[in-house]
Design a protein around this motif. Sequence first.
Motif, PDB file in Angstrom:
ATOM      1  N   GLY B 106       6.784   4.125 -12.356  1.00  0.00           N
ATOM      2  CA  GLY B 106       6.081   4.334 -13.620  1.00  0.00           C
ATOM      3  C   GLY B 106       6.389   5.681 -14.226  1.00  0.00           C
ATOM      4  O   GLY B 106       6.513   5.823 -15.442  1.00  0.00           O
ATOM      5  N   LYS B 107       6.527   6.672 -13.343  1.00  0.00           N
ATOM      6  CA  LYS B 107       6.815   8.017 -13.846  1.00  0.00           C
ATOM      7  C   LYS B 107       8.242   8.140 -14.342  1.00  0.00           C
ATOM      8  O   LYS B 107       8.551   8.961 -15.204  1.00  0.00           O
ATOM      9  CB  LYS B 107       6.616   9.040 -12.708  1.00  0.00           C
ATOM     10  N   SER B 108       9.105   7.335 -13.808  1.00  0.00           N
ATOM     11  CA  SER B 108      10.518   7.449 -14.168  1.00  0.00           C
ATOM     12  C   SER B 108      10.788   6.614 -15.410  1.00  0.00           C
ATOM     13  O   SER B 108       9.870   6.068 -16.014  1.00  0.00           O
ATOM     14  CB  SER B 108      11.363   6.932 -13.015  1.00  0.00           C
ATOM     15  N   ARG B 109      12.065   6.447 -15.708  1.00  0.00           N
ATOM     16  CA  ARG B 109      12.366   5.668 -16.903  1.00  0.00           C
ATOM     17  C   ARG B 109      12.786   4.234 -16.550  1.00  0.00           C
ATOM     18  O   ARG B 109      13.380   3.549 -17.355  1.00  0.00           O
ATOM     19  CB  ARG B 109      13.465   6.340 -17.711  1.00  0.00           C
ATOM     20  N   ILE B 110      12.442   3.834 -15.371  1.00  0.00           N
ATOM     21  CA  ILE B 110      12.783   2.477 -14.944  1.00  0.00           C
ATOM     22  C   ILE B 110      12.037   1.474 -15.814  1.00  0.00           C
ATOM     23  O   ILE B 110      10.830   1.587 -16.008  1.00  0.00           O
ATOM     24  CB  ILE B 110      12.369   2.255 -13.476  1.00  0.00           C
ATOM     25  N   GLY B 111      12.780   0.500 -16.323  1.00  0.00           N
ATOM     26  CA  GLY B 111      12.151  -0.532 -17.150  1.00  0.00           C
ATOM     27  C   GLY B 111      11.948  -1.789 -16.336  1.00  0.00           C
ATOM     28  O   GLY B 111      12.597  -2.812 -16.543  1.00  0.00           O
ATOM     29  N   LEU B 112      11.028  -1.718 -15.390  1.00  0.00           N
ATOM     30  CA  LEU B 112      10.861  -2.841 -14.459  1.00  0.00           C
ATOM     31  C   LEU B 112      10.430  -4.106 -15.186  1.00  0.00           C
ATOM     32  O   LEU B 112       9.534  -4.077 -16.034  1.00  0.00           O
ATOM     33  CB  LEU B 112       9.811  -2.474 -13.404  1.00  0.00           C
ATOM     34  N   GLU B 113      11.095  -5.178 -14.836  1.00  0.00           N
ATOM     35  CA  GLU B 113      10.726  -6.459 -15.445  1.00  0.00           C
ATOM     36  C   GLU B 113      10.272  -7.488 -14.431  1.00  0.00           C
ATOM     37  O   GLU B 113       9.498  -8.384 -14.748  1.00  0.00           O
ATOM     38  CB  GLU B 113      11.917  -7.018 -16.232  1.00  0.00           C
ATOM     39  N   GLU B 114      10.781  -7.373 -13.212  1.00  0.00           N
ATOM     40  CA  GLU B 114      10.434  -8.383 -12.215  1.00  0.00           C
ATOM     41  C   GLU B 114      10.107  -7.712 -10.901  1.00  0.00           C
ATOM     42  O   GLU B 114      10.795  -6.791 -10.471  1.00  0.00           O
ATOM     43  CB  GLU B 114      11.622  -9.318 -11.966  1.00  0.00           C
ATOM     44  N   LEU B 115       9.063  -8.202 -10.257  1.00  0.00           N
ATOM     45  CA  LEU B 115       8.680  -7.650  -8.966  1.00  0.00           C
ATOM     46  C   LEU B 115       8.336  -8.795  -8.038  1.00  0.00           C
ATOM     47  O   LEU B 115       7.497  -9.621  -8.361  1.00  0.00           O
ATOM     48  CB  LEU B 115       7.470  -6.716  -9.130  1.00  0.00           C
ATOM     49  N   LYS B 116       9.003  -8.803  -6.904  1.00  0.00           N
ATOM     50  CA  LYS B 116       8.698  -9.831  -5.915  1.00  0.00           C
ATOM     51  C   LYS B 116       8.350  -9.148  -4.601  1.00  0.00           C
ATOM     52  O   LYS B 116       9.120  -8.338  -4.103  1.00  0.00           O
ATOM     53  CB  LYS B 116       9.892 -10.757  -5.718  1.00  0.00           C
ATOM     54  N   LEU B 117       7.186  -9.452  -4.072  1.00  0.00           N
ATOM     55  CA  LEU B 117       6.691  -8.767  -2.878  1.00  0.00           C
ATOM     56  C   LEU B 117       6.345  -9.758  -1.779  1.00  0.00           C
ATOM     57  O   LEU B 117       5.807 -10.822  -2.059  1.00  0.00           O
ATOM     58  CB  LEU B 117       5.419  -7.977  -3.212  1.00  0.00           C
ATOM     59  N   LYS B 118       6.648  -9.351  -0.575  1.00  0.00           N
ATOM     60  CA  LYS B 118       6.276 -10.192   0.562  1.00  0.00           C
ATOM     61  C   LYS B 118       5.634  -9.325   1.643  1.00  0.00           C
ATOM     62  O   LYS B 118       6.189  -8.305   2.045  1.00  0.00           O
ATOM     63  CB  LYS B 118       7.504 -10.880   1.138  1.00  0.00           C
ATOM     64  N   ARG B 119       4.483  -9.759   2.095  1.00  0.00           N
ATOM     65  CA  ARG B 119       3.733  -9.041   3.147  1.00  0.00           C
ATOM     66  C   ARG B 119       3.515  -7.567   2.803  1.00  0.00           C
ATOM     67  O   ARG B 119       3.710  -6.676   3.635  1.00  0.00           O
ATOM     68  CB  ARG B 119       4.446  -9.158   4.504  1.00  0.00           C
ATOM     69  N   MET B 120       3.098  -7.338   1.569  1.00  0.00           N
ATOM     70  CA  MET B 120       2.769  -5.982   1.183  1.00  0.00           C
ATOM     71  C   MET B 120       1.263  -5.885   0.942  1.00  0.00           C
ATOM     72  O   MET B 120       0.601  -6.892   0.691  1.00  0.00           O
ATOM     73  CB  MET B 120       3.491  -5.596  -0.122  1.00  0.00           C
ATOM     74  N   VAL B 121       0.773  -4.657   0.984  1.00  0.00           N
ATOM     75  CA  VAL B 121      -0.623  -4.418   0.644  1.00  0.00           C
ATOM     76  C   VAL B 121      -0.658  -3.977  -0.818  1.00  0.00           C
ATOM     77  O   VAL B 121      -0.114  -2.937  -1.181  1.00  0.00           O
ATOM     78  CB  VAL B 121      -1.240  -3.349   1.551  1.00  0.00           C
ATOM     79  N   VAL B 122      -1.269  -4.812  -1.617  1.00  0.00           N
ATOM     80  CA  VAL B 122      -1.244  -4.612  -3.065  1.00  0.00           C
ATOM     81  C   VAL B 122      -2.664  -4.336  -3.517  1.00  0.00           C
ATOM     82  O   VAL B 122      -3.529  -5.195  -3.398  1.00  0.00           O
ATOM     83  CB  VAL B 122      -0.728  -5.904  -3.751  1.00  0.00           C
ATOM     84  N   SER B 123      -2.927  -3.158  -4.038  1.00  0.00           N
ATOM     85  CA  SER B 123      -4.291  -2.863  -4.474  1.00  0.00           C
ATOM     86  C   SER B 123      -4.453  -3.207  -5.944  1.00  0.00           C
ATOM     87  O   SER B 123      -3.477  -3.309  -6.688  1.00  0.00           O
ATOM     88  CB  SER B 123      -4.583  -1.380  -4.268  1.00  0.00           C
TER      89      SER B 123
END
Lengths: 321, 582
Positions: B106-123
């Motif tokens: 978020g702080k960087s200039r990354i323009g994230l469009e897709e996120l795929k997560l497996k076995r993560m702790v997501v708050s």
Amino acid sequence: MASGCSKNVESSCPQLLNLIPQGREWHHVKREDERKDGSSVEKKLELRLGPPGEDNSEGDDESLLSLGYFSSSSMGSVLSTPWGKNHHQQQTKTCSFLQFPSTTAPPHSLPVMAKESSQPCCNKAVDLQDAERKAFNLPANTAVPLNTSQKRTAPGPVVGWPPIRSIRKNLATSSKLASDAPGVDTPSEKPAAEPNGKGLFVKINMDGVPIGRKVDLKAYDSYEKLSTAVDELFRGLLAAQRDSSAGEIVNKEDGEKAITGVLDGSGEYTLVYEDNEGDSILVGDVPWHMFVSTVKRLRALKSSELSALRLGSSKQGKMKT
Amino acid sequence: MFWGSRKTINMNYFPDEVLEHVFDFITSHKDRNSVSLVCKSWYKIEKYSRQRVFLGNCYSISPERLIARFPGLKSLTLKGKPHFADFNLVPDDWGGFLYPWIKAMGKSRIGLEELKLKRMVVSDESLELLSKSFPNFKSLVLVSCEGFTTDGLAAIAANCRFLRELDLQENEVEDHRGHWLSCFPESCTSLVSLNFACLKGEINLASLERLVTRSPNLKSLRLNRAVPFDTLQRLLIRAPQLVDLGTGSYVNDPSSEAYKKFKAAIQSCNSIRSLSGFLEVAPRCMSAIYPICENLTFLNLSYAAGLQSNELTKLIQHCRKLQRLWILDCIGDKGLGVVASACKELQELRVFPSDPFDAGNAAVTEEGLVLVSAGCPKLNSLLYFCQRMTNAALITVAKNCTNFIRFRLCILDPIKPDPVTNQPLDEGFGAIVRSCKGLKRLSLSGLLTDQVFYYIGMYAKKLEMLSIAFAGDSDKGMLYVLNGCKKLRKLEIRDCPFGDAALLEDMGKYETMRSLWMSTCEVTLGACKMLAKKMPNLNIEIINENEQTESNLDDNQKVDKMYLYRTLVGHREDAPEFVWLL
């Protein structure tokens, strides 16, 4: 492969199974003292049908007892009979989490004996000792469901076995609660209607303690007993948490105090559970058997923070009688 | 233009844009990784043009380094906890937190469009930050994650204006029932895929209907148990273009109006290729599905505990084009015989236990598997929970199906031998690895000696992931595997007599792998410490759930759980107290 049971093996399994073909009962006998002698040499025993002295060919593993019990399939427990004093030497350690039905075939038709396999077991034969070793690697309080030709009550499942996700574990139970006809509540079928021996393990977390526990609700039959169990499970962990967060060295005895009042709001913590619809409900509202059939997980929340949460009321309307 | 030589064309004389365009056609992660190693200029071009990154272990690199390495990142896949966490062998707070990644990106200039997560702790916090940090965010796929509530989903719904995909698979979500679905603004019409089957609570049905109505591109819809039959029927009318449908509750009275309307509605859904759900099911209503069965390629009835074998087979007989089938073992061996005769295109079969703790009752045996192997020559992926297995059956299966890529067999009684011969199952699994030269994933069960590992090391040359439980006799077993399986990436072992000698024999091997898990084996603390000392590029973690402190244990004591993985960034900062990083 006499690579030797490790030290752990000798200390962790004090009980032996002892077939005593007296009358029609198989007895389960503790034999702590006998463990110490003679177990060094022959750890492999085969359970055979046939009169004593018969030629037992190597690795002849087809001779299943009609008990349906075979050493290899039974996590290393060894049956031995005190036919004679020399047989005492052959008793080895086993884990005692096997339970036999009280009778199977009429014992008199089975001259069961333990045979000391003085010849090396055929390579193809099941290595009993290794099966034992595997047994001993299990945590002491777990057991493996046996697979025998008879129905046998398994004392409880191994942690993390079979390798399926929690969601799939209680499918058979929850499907009984769904009904064929729309909108009609089926009578609540108690999971206790299933054969005993299936634990109903649910997670339980306590506020402020990072490590959760699991509790087998089948082991209790009332809220009071559950409450006691919660105290036992978390007392030490809670004290350790307090120690570490306080940053002091507190005398262990001072630091551990009983966790009480979890059912009535009078204590520091209150028990809450999540049911199969995702609602959070105070533990204690519904009859115990109904609780057991709908509970999915437990939490011990700080009583002071209860009002801040949204709790579903105990749903009178969904009571199934 | 001056060519490097008469015979070869020196690609470095092409402008960067041309190379970039060429690289666009290279989509596999492995290939792109190779491309970046060719030379500095290729490295640079590949680096800036890389959009999709896959991190099989979120602790192998830090968010900051990832961002620096691939500033053009648009699509990220992250995996957190080790696989055995699925079976409750890893404590909840072990790690795998999403938040630091979102914060850094978020702080960087990354323009994230897709996120795929497996076995993560997501708050919820991380979901909210995600929804606010990336204006072009399009796709969120969460598999086996936990730590969030429906409030986090509400933030995603409300803030991600161009959301196309929200796919929640088997997560543990705390359901506050706060109308998260209503948080999709009226202007949101871009949804292509919506899967909330794992949510336990009720949802606002009217909002759901409105959402589906205004989503003309919706192709995939998987409902949760709280969506009743008549809503399902209304949704189908609104979305006849669906390709993938997961029913919620599938319980109704066949003589009712709603049921008749449903039958009519589903007939016009002739694009449906994938069917799942049936979280609650009324067997008498299954015939309504028959019209769409002939086009199905994926059928998942593995949660439909209310269906008996004959109902299942009646349904499956209509599914002639089926490629993937997930089912419960109540289908029985005979039922699998029906599968074998009806589903000639079958590639993947998963048979789950309906009664996992009653080993003697599991309704499928080796016979069912043999039947399927004989009838379905394209079978390449198997997950099979059964009551028993024989060497003969496995040998037959190996002859019938040489294409297995994934072969996971779980005999419910962990060290059960071949019940006919009372031998270990070494020969059976040996036949599988010998015959299936493309095997990438293997899970073993049953009574097994070192011999099976000898075969695996000898023949399973393409094996990437191996799961072992209650098997083997000595260190030799593990060594056969470590020495022989050159492509091994993940090895997970529980309750086996493998110890220090096996662990330490070839320490460099672990740098060629993603991770190793060993629990309740014979490995001692001292050996783990030595490994940690000699291999700085590995993190060795000891998970200790007892109350002992680190100083209490001596080096000869066996560790209960050890997890090691290669990493470029050393010890992680977020390990909880019960995880010791050596």
